[in-house]
Design a protein around this motif. Structure first.
Motif, PDB file in Angstrom:
ATOM      1  N   THR A   1       0.832  -1.208   0.000  1.00 39.22           N
ATOM      2  CA  THR A   1       0.000   0.000   0.000  1.00 39.22           C
ATOM      3  C   THR A   1       0.865   1.256   0.000  1.00 39.22           C
ATOM      4  OG1 THR A   1      -1.741  -1.157   1.200  1.00 39.22           O
ATOM      5  CG2 THR A   1      -1.812   1.241   1.224  1.00 39.22           C
ATOM      6  N   ALA A   2       1.923   1.244   0.811  1.00 33.15           N
ATOM      7  CA  ALA A   2       2.828   2.389   0.856  1.00 33.15           C
ATOM      8  C   ALA A   2       3.549   2.573  -0.476  1.00 33.15           C
ATOM      9  CB  ALA A   2       3.841   2.205   1.980  1.00 33.15           C
ATOM     10  N   LEU A   3       3.900   1.457  -1.135  1.00 34.34           N
ATOM     11  CA  LEU A   3       4.582   1.551  -2.415  1.00 34.34           C
ATOM     12  C   LEU A   3       3.692   2.180  -3.482  1.00 34.34           C
ATOM     13  CD1 LEU A   3       7.002   0.889  -4.220  1.00 34.34           C
ATOM     14  CD2 LEU A   3       6.000  -1.387  -4.585  1.00 34.34           C
ATOM     15  N   VAL A   4       2.446   1.744  -3.550  1.00 33.52           N
ATOM     16  CA  VAL A   4       1.526   2.324  -4.535  1.00 33.52           C
ATOM     17  C   VAL A   4       1.292   3.803  -4.252  1.00 33.52           C
ATOM     18  CG1 VAL A   4      -0.811   2.229  -5.467  1.00 33.52           C
ATOM     19  CG2 VAL A   4       0.432   0.111  -5.000  1.00 33.52           C
ATOM     20  N   GLY A   5       1.110   4.148  -2.977  1.00 36.19           N
ATOM     21  CA  GLY A   5       0.935   5.559  -2.628  1.00 36.19           C
ATOM     22  C   GLY A   5       2.150   6.395  -2.985  1.00 36.19           C
TER      23      GLY A   5
END
Length: 207
Positions: free
Chosen positions: A139-143
């Motif tokens: 999730t952090a990577l996509v954000g």
């Protein structure tokens, strides 16, 4: 008798002269109105021609103004593109902070992969990392990717006037929205990196 004849002749000549003068005066009087009418007609014709010339000149001026406005409208098109790009930058920055369906699906998939790849006999720390930790990192990577995109688009919008036509200042609202996108992108990128590296909101201790 001779005197009377002379007088009669004089009177006759005088009468004839007066008659001729009256005839000439009458002729002049009859011709005067015709001359005045002709002069009036000529004046009206000249006024009509002047009015037509003025209308033609106005039409030419209007066409000239329209011809000058057309290039300006065409030159204003790049400003529309810059404004749209600035709005996109700000939108991407907001998505990087609030999340997206892409991040949700990616995190759910990573959770499923962790559940399938982790045996029931694995340690609690490993199960937590595989099922929850990897999903949060995804999730952090996509954000972070959305934040980076917002940052790049915003910077491109801000530096675009330097490579465009000289003397064409960028609209104030475009600069404001682009700076908003850049700011949100920076914040989202910092938070994404901090979460991905477990600086903030790290995994809970399993001991």
């Amino acid at each position: 008798m001779g005197t009377k004849t002379v007088d009669e002749a004089v009177d006759a000549n005088g009468t004839e002269a007066k008659s001729d003068e009256e005839t000439v005066n009458a002729t002049k009087t009859d011709e005067a109105p015709d001359a005045e009418v002709e002069e009036t007609g000529n004046a009206e014709a000249e006024d009509a021609e002047d009015a037509e010339d003025a209308e033609d000149q106005d039409d030419l001026d209007a066409e000239a103004l329209e011809g000058e406005d057309t290039p300006e409208a065409e030159k204003g098109t790049p400003g529309v593109g810059q404004g749209a790009a600035a709005v996109v930058s700000a939108g991407l920055g907001v998505v990087s902070l609030t999340g997206s369906w892409v991040a949700t699906v990616a995190a759910a998939r990573e959770t499923l992969v962790g559940q399938l790849g982790t045996s029931s006999t694995a340690s609690v720390a490993k199960q937590v990392k595989e099922v929850y930790g990897d999903a949060w990192a995804t999730t952090a990577l996509v954000g972070g990717l959305f934040a980076l995109a917002a940052l790049i688009v915003g910077v491109v919008v801000l530096v675009r006037p330097a490579f465009g036509a000289p003397g064409k200042p960028q609209a104030a609202w475009i600069k404001s929205v682009a700076w908003a996108g850049v700011s949100l992108g920076v914040i989202g990128l910092v938070l994404a990196v901090a979460k991905y590296s477990d600086i903030i909101l790290g995994l809970p201790s399993t001991s």
